[in-house]
Design an enzyme around this catalytic site. Structure first.
Site, PDB file in Angstrom:
ATOM      1  N   ARG A 131      20.663  -0.448  -3.200  1.00  0.00           N
ATOM      2  CA  ARG A 131      19.364  -0.697  -3.813  1.00  0.00           C
ATOM      3  C   ARG A 131      19.533  -1.215  -5.241  1.00  0.00           C
ATOM      4  O   ARG A 131      18.734  -2.018  -5.705  1.00  0.00           O
ATOM      5  CB  ARG A 131      18.532   0.585  -3.793  1.00  0.00           C
ATOM      6  CG  ARG A 131      17.130   0.440  -4.408  1.00  0.00           C
ATOM      7  CD  ARG A 131      16.354  -0.730  -3.801  1.00  0.00           C
ATOM      8  NE  ARG A 131      15.974  -0.513  -2.444  1.00  0.00           N
ATOM      9  CZ  ARG A 131      14.781  -0.130  -2.038  1.00  0.00           C
ATOM     10  NH1 ARG A 131      13.835   0.106  -2.926  1.00  0.00           N
ATOM     11  NH2 ARG A 131      14.514   0.012  -0.760  1.00  0.00           N
ATOM     12  N   HIS A 163      -5.134  -1.776  -5.818  1.00  0.00           N
ATOM     13  CA  HIS A 163      -5.103  -0.628  -4.896  1.00  0.00           C
ATOM     14  C   HIS A 163      -6.471  -0.491  -4.231  1.00  0.00           C
ATOM     15  O   HIS A 163      -7.505  -0.569  -4.912  1.00  0.00           O
ATOM     16  CB  HIS A 163      -4.754   0.663  -5.644  1.00  0.00           C
ATOM     17  CG  HIS A 163      -4.629   1.842  -4.729  1.00  0.00           C
ATOM     18  ND1 HIS A 163      -3.509   2.050  -3.942  1.00  0.00           N
ATOM     19  CD2 HIS A 163      -5.493   2.857  -4.455  1.00  0.00           C
ATOM     20  CE1 HIS A 163      -3.685   3.152  -3.227  1.00  0.00           C
ATOM     21  NE2 HIS A 163      -4.876   3.651  -3.517  1.00  0.00           N
ATOM     22  N   GLU A 215     -11.589  -6.311  -3.755  1.00  0.00           N
ATOM     23  CA  GLU A 215     -10.242  -6.773  -4.105  1.00  0.00           C
ATOM     24  C   GLU A 215     -10.207  -8.252  -4.476  1.00  0.00           C
ATOM     25  O   GLU A 215      -9.633  -8.635  -5.501  1.00  0.00           O
ATOM     26  CB  GLU A 215      -9.274  -6.520  -2.937  1.00  0.00           C
ATOM     27  CG  GLU A 215      -9.022  -5.057  -2.653  1.00  0.00           C
ATOM     28  CD  GLU A 215      -8.044  -4.862  -1.507  1.00  0.00           C
ATOM     29  OE1 GLU A 215      -7.007  -5.561  -1.480  1.00  0.00           O
ATOM     30  OE2 GLU A 215      -8.318  -4.034  -0.623  1.00  0.00           O
TER      31      GLU A 215
END
Length: 212
Positions: free
Chosen positions: A66, A110, A181
């Site tokens: 990662r 979100h 959104e």
């Protein structure tokens, strides 16, 4: 001119809202420089290519660790000299190294009214499923700056959306996208591009028009 990069994992409807906003003049003083996805099959990449925008796949699956992925993502962002990074449904944890480098230069959309239905495990359709389970009458969407927590950064914009009796999670998701959104994300970008936003002690201040 604000140089923007969008990070996205899926279809890219919020990306399309930004593209549309730049094209129709809703978003001003902004250049969409690159679109990056962790998913090589994300339709968002096709949206970018269609509009002549650089489309890149940078996936953790292509790196042994990662840390290597984090470094690769960091380098790509740096190479493009971005002023703003937009997370538009990016289902990869942003490394602390990037968050600190781009403090108050990363925003996320979100699909709820934070602090409701947010944090670890709340993403995509799951947010709307939980909202319906709880029986709320109002939901919505939030644009916030990104910090090292999960959905804990300073709130920039919010817009409420009514929950209708009999809504399915899919129906509610679509309404939140269309009514909230796709409206507040372009609005957030143009506010930042035109220097109308300041973050002070964890709070977002929206600055009024000034005349010279």
């Amino acid at each position: 001119m604000l140089r923007v990069g969008v990070l996205v994992s899926g279809g890219g409807t919020n990306l399309q809202a930004i593209i549309n906003g730049i094209q129709d003049g809703t978003i001003t003083n902004t250049e969409l420089v690159t679109v990056i996805s962790n998913n090589k099959n994300a339709f968002a990449l096709e949206r970018a290519k269609k509009h002549g925008i650089e489309a890149l796949c940078i996936s953790p699956k292509d790196y042994e660790t990662r840390e290597q992925f984090n470094d690769a993502l960091y380098d790509v962002l740096e190479d493009r000299a971005l002023d703003l990074i937009v997370l538009a449904g990016f289902l990869v944890v942003i490394p602390e190294k990037i968050i600190k480098r781009y403090e108050n230069q990363i925003i996320n959309i979100h699909p709820s009214l934070i602090p409701s239905f947010c944090g670890t495990g709340y993403y995509g359709l799951k947010v709307h499923e939980k909202a319906l389970e709880r029986g709320v009458k109002i939901t919505g969407a939030t644009v916030h700056f990104v910090d090292c927590g999960t959905d804990t950064g300073p709130i920039l914009l919010q817009k409420a959306v009514a929950v209708k009796q009999g809504d399915t999670p899919k129906q509610l998701q679509q309404r939140v996208m269309e009514e909230a959104e796709w409206k507040i994300l372009p609005q957030a970008v143009t506010l930042i591009a035109n220097h109308k936003v300041r973050v002070d002690k964890g709070q977002v201040l929206l600055l009024e028009e000034t005349s010279c």
